[in-house]
Motif scaffolding. Structure first.
Motif, PDB file in Angstrom:
ATOM      1  N   ASP A 102      33.928 -19.676  35.529  1.00 40.34           N
ATOM      2  CA  ASP A 102      32.974 -20.743  35.209  1.00 40.34           C
ATOM      3  C   ASP A 102      32.403 -21.406  36.463  1.00 40.34           C
ATOM      4  N   HIS A 103      32.729 -20.875  37.637  1.00 35.28           N
ATOM      5  CA  HIS A 103      32.184 -21.334  38.928  1.00 35.28           C
ATOM      6  C   HIS A 103      32.580 -22.766  39.277  1.00 35.28           C
ATOM      7  N   TRP A 131      33.487 -23.087  43.002  1.00 32.17           N
ATOM      8  CA  TRP A 131      32.338 -23.131  43.899  1.00 32.17           C
ATOM      9  C   TRP A 131      31.612 -24.468  43.806  1.00 32.17           C
ATOM     10  N   VAL A 132      31.498 -25.004  42.600  1.00 28.83           N
ATOM     11  CA  VAL A 132      30.821 -26.288  42.429  1.00 28.83           C
ATOM     12  C   VAL A 132      31.588 -27.393  43.142  1.00 28.83           C
ATOM     13  N   ASP A 133      32.915 -27.397  42.992  1.00 30.49           N
ATOM     14  CA  ASP A 133      33.719 -28.422  43.661  1.00 30.49           C
ATOM     15  C   ASP A 133      33.596 -28.324  45.181  1.00 30.49           C
ATOM     16  N   ARG A 134      33.622 -27.104  45.696  1.00 31.67           N
ATOM     17  CA  ARG A 134      33.457 -26.941  47.144  1.00 31.67           C
ATOM     18  C   ARG A 134      32.077 -27.382  47.598  1.00 31.67           C
ATOM     19  N   LEU A 135      31.079 -27.078  46.788  1.00 28.66           N
ATOM     20  CA  LEU A 135      29.715 -27.455  47.142  1.00 28.66           C
ATOM     21  C   LEU A 135      29.552 -28.966  47.158  1.00 28.66           C
ATOM     22  N   VAL A 136      30.097 -29.636  46.169  1.00 24.82           N
ATOM     23  CA  VAL A 136      30.020 -31.093  46.115  1.00 24.82           C
ATOM     24  C   VAL A 136      30.761 -31.709  47.296  1.00 24.82           C
ATOM     25  N   ALA A 137      31.933 -31.159  47.620  1.00 24.37           N
ATOM     26  CA  ALA A 137      32.695 -31.673  48.766  1.00 24.37           C
ATOM     27  C   ALA A 137      31.914 -31.475  50.068  1.00 24.37           C
ATOM     28  N   MET A 138      31.276 -30.305  50.206  1.00 20.48           N
ATOM     29  CA  MET A 138      30.482 -30.047  51.410  1.00 20.48           C
ATOM     30  C   MET A 138      29.306 -31.009  51.517  1.00 20.48           C
ATOM     31  N   SER A 153      22.262 -30.277  45.447  1.00 19.03           N
ATOM     32  CA  SER A 153      22.077 -30.656  44.045  1.00 19.03           C
ATOM     33  C   SER A 153      21.444 -29.518  43.245  1.00 19.03           C
ATOM     34  N   VAL A 154      20.467 -28.828  43.865  1.00 16.51           N
ATOM     35  CA  VAL A 154      19.848 -27.677  43.188  1.00 16.51           C
ATOM     36  C   VAL A 154      20.867 -26.572  42.989  1.00 16.51           C
ATOM     37  N   TRP A 155      21.655 -26.278  44.024  1.00 15.07           N
ATOM     38  CA  TRP A 155      22.698 -25.259  43.891  1.00 15.07           C
ATOM     39  C   TRP A 155      23.657 -25.612  42.761  1.00 15.07           C
ATOM     40  N   GLU A 156      24.092 -26.856  42.740  1.00 22.18           N
ATOM     41  CA  GLU A 156      25.060 -27.275  41.723  1.00 22.18           C
ATOM     42  C   GLU A 156      24.493 -27.120  40.326  1.00 22.18           C
ATOM     43  N   ASN A 157      23.211 -27.495  40.150  1.00 26.24           N
ATOM     44  CA  ASN A 157      22.591 -27.361  38.833  1.00 26.24           C
ATOM     45  C   ASN A 157      22.461 -25.900  38.431  1.00 26.24           C
ATOM     46  N   GLN A 158      22.079 -25.048  39.393  1.00 26.86           N
ATOM     47  CA  GLN A 158      21.933 -23.638  39.069  1.00 26.86           C
ATOM     48  C   GLN A 158      23.269 -23.001  38.713  1.00 26.86           C
ATOM     49  N   ILE A 159      24.305 -23.343  39.471  1.00 27.03           N
ATOM     50  CA  ILE A 159      25.626 -22.762  39.198  1.00 27.03           C
ATOM     51  C   ILE A 159      26.182 -23.267  37.874  1.00 27.03           C
ATOM     52  N   SER A 160      25.960 -24.559  37.589  1.00 25.14           N
ATOM     53  CA  SER A 160      26.531 -25.126  36.367  1.00 25.14           C
ATOM     54  C   SER A 160      25.827 -24.635  35.114  1.00 25.14           C
ATOM     55  N   ARG A 161      24.681 -23.949  35.257  1.00 28.79           N
ATOM     56  CA  ARG A 161      23.983 -23.436  34.077  1.00 28.79           C
ATOM     57  C   ARG A 161      24.557 -22.116  33.582  1.00 28.79           C
ATOM     58  N   GLU A 162      25.342 -21.450  34.404  1.00 30.80           N
ATOM     59  CA  GLU A 162      25.796 -20.117  34.043  1.00 30.80           C
ATOM     60  C   GLU A 162      27.287 -19.950  34.310  1.00 30.80           C
ATOM     61  N   ALA A 163      27.886 -19.051  33.553  1.00 30.31           N
ATOM     62  CA  ALA A 163      29.251 -18.581  33.784  1.00 30.31           C
ATOM     63  C   ALA A 163      29.196 -17.055  33.794  1.00 30.31           C
ATOM     64  N   THR A 164      30.233 -16.442  34.310  1.00 30.07           N
ATOM     65  CA  THR A 164      30.238 -14.985  34.468  1.00 30.07           C
ATOM     66  C   THR A 164      31.511 -14.399  33.877  1.00 30.07           C
TER      67      THR A 164
END
Length: 330
Positions: free
Chosen positions: A172-173, A176-183, A69-80
């Motif tokens: 927009d990551h 990675w977010v989808d993979r993280l949620v699935a994991m 959940s922390v990873w998802e929040n951190q990733i969803s705060r930024e785009a590259t």
């Protein structure tokens, strides 16, 4: 001699009358199930091990879920935004232009260009120190901080940047977010399945232990049953015994699991400066399961204790019903 014998006989009669006059509540009745025996101690140990493993599994699932959940929040705060070098491309001007375009979209809080020194530090673990990025075709990055409650339209942002800067790409990551949620969901599902298997093994262990205790006291149970003792009374005696046994084992296993969590949390906090601890902290945080995890351990202890008592009760009732079926005339 005759008078002395008469006195002794009278004393014995008085003692017998006094014994009969004592309240029934003061007489200690032997329990149907022995309070302490080898099988009982072994059952406490088995339940303690099962509870310990169940609590460890629950804590691990909680830890992974919170970290994901922390990873998802951190990733969803930024785009590259990544800009690759190209012939005739002024990199600094391209970075400024892409940053300006992205900053104009609603939902973008700020943009930050990763400078040369920061880019060199990112590549230092692979290419070594003292790197001159002007000598290599190194892509440059722009960090776009977004509003989590009202994210920008990434498709429109990508459509606005790409025509003006063909070598630029927006990430927009989401992948990675989808993979993280699935994991995380897979891990939670596996953990729940392991918990179900452990609880099932605990139930089967209690069933065998109850049947063993009944086999050792079968003649007593059958006599009580045939002289009119209700099945509820006999089952209540077994339920009380196995409730105490289950709570002892579950409390011991839960305390051991809590101790393990405390030791890991203390170890991670004491070794924050080491590379191994830094990597573990980056993946799993500080190994703290939080109040919800400790509350789950307490709940697991109560559930296993209650499950042990309920299982023994159902086993005794089924055993007595089987006696009635096999010997209906009795």
């Amino acid at each position: 001699m005759t008078d002395l014998s008469a006195e002794h006989l009278e004393e014995h009669e008085q003692e017998a009358e006094a014994a009969e006059a004592r309240p029934r509540a003061q007489r200690r009745m032997a329990p149907i199930v022995p309070a302490q025996n080898i099988a009982g101690r072994a059952l406490v140990l088995v339940i303690a091990i099962m509870t310990f493993l169940s609590c460890l599994t629950f804590g691990a699932v909680t830890l992974v879920r919170d970290t994901a959940s922390v990873w998802e929040n951190q990733i969803s705060r930024e785009a590259t935004i990544q800009i690759k070098p190209a012939d005739g491309l002024d990199m600094e001007a391209a970075l400024a232009q892409a940053s300006q375009i992205a900053g104009e979209f609603p939902g973008v809080k700020s943009t930050r260009i990763i400078d040369r020194d920061a880019t060199a530090r990112l590549l230092e673990p692979w290419l070594g120190s003292g790197l001159n990025i002007d000598e290599l075709p190194v892509p440059r990055l722009i960090i776009v901080t977004i509003d989590e409650n009202s994210p920008p339209d990434f498709a429109a942002m990508r459509a606005a940047i790409t025509p003006k800067l063909p070598s630029a790409s927006l990430d927009d990551h989401r992948t990675w977010v989808d993979r993280l949620v699935a994991m995380a969901r897979t891990t939670v599902t596996i953990g729940i399945a392991v918990l179900a298997l452990m609880l099932s093994a605990t139930v089967l262990t209690v069933v065998f232990a109850t049947r063993g205790a009944m086999a050792g006291n079968g003649h007593i149970i059958e006599v009580l049953h045939f002289v009119g003792a209700e099945a509820a009374f006999i089952a209540r005696e077994f339920r009380r015994h196995f409730l105490v046994t289950g709570m002892k084992g579950a409390a011991a296993g839960g305390a051991a699991a809590v101790l393990v969590f405390i030791v890991f949390s203390w170890w991670s906090s004491r070794n924050m400066a080491t590379p191994q601890a830094d990597q573990a902290t980056a993946l799993f945080g500080n190994f703290a399961i939080g109040s919800a995890g400790y509350l789950g351990v307490v709940l697991m202890v109560v559930v296993i204790g209650a499950l042990t008592a309920a299982t023994s009760h159902a086993t005794v009732v089924a055993y007595l019903s089987d006696i009635d079926v096999r010997q209906p005339d009795a």
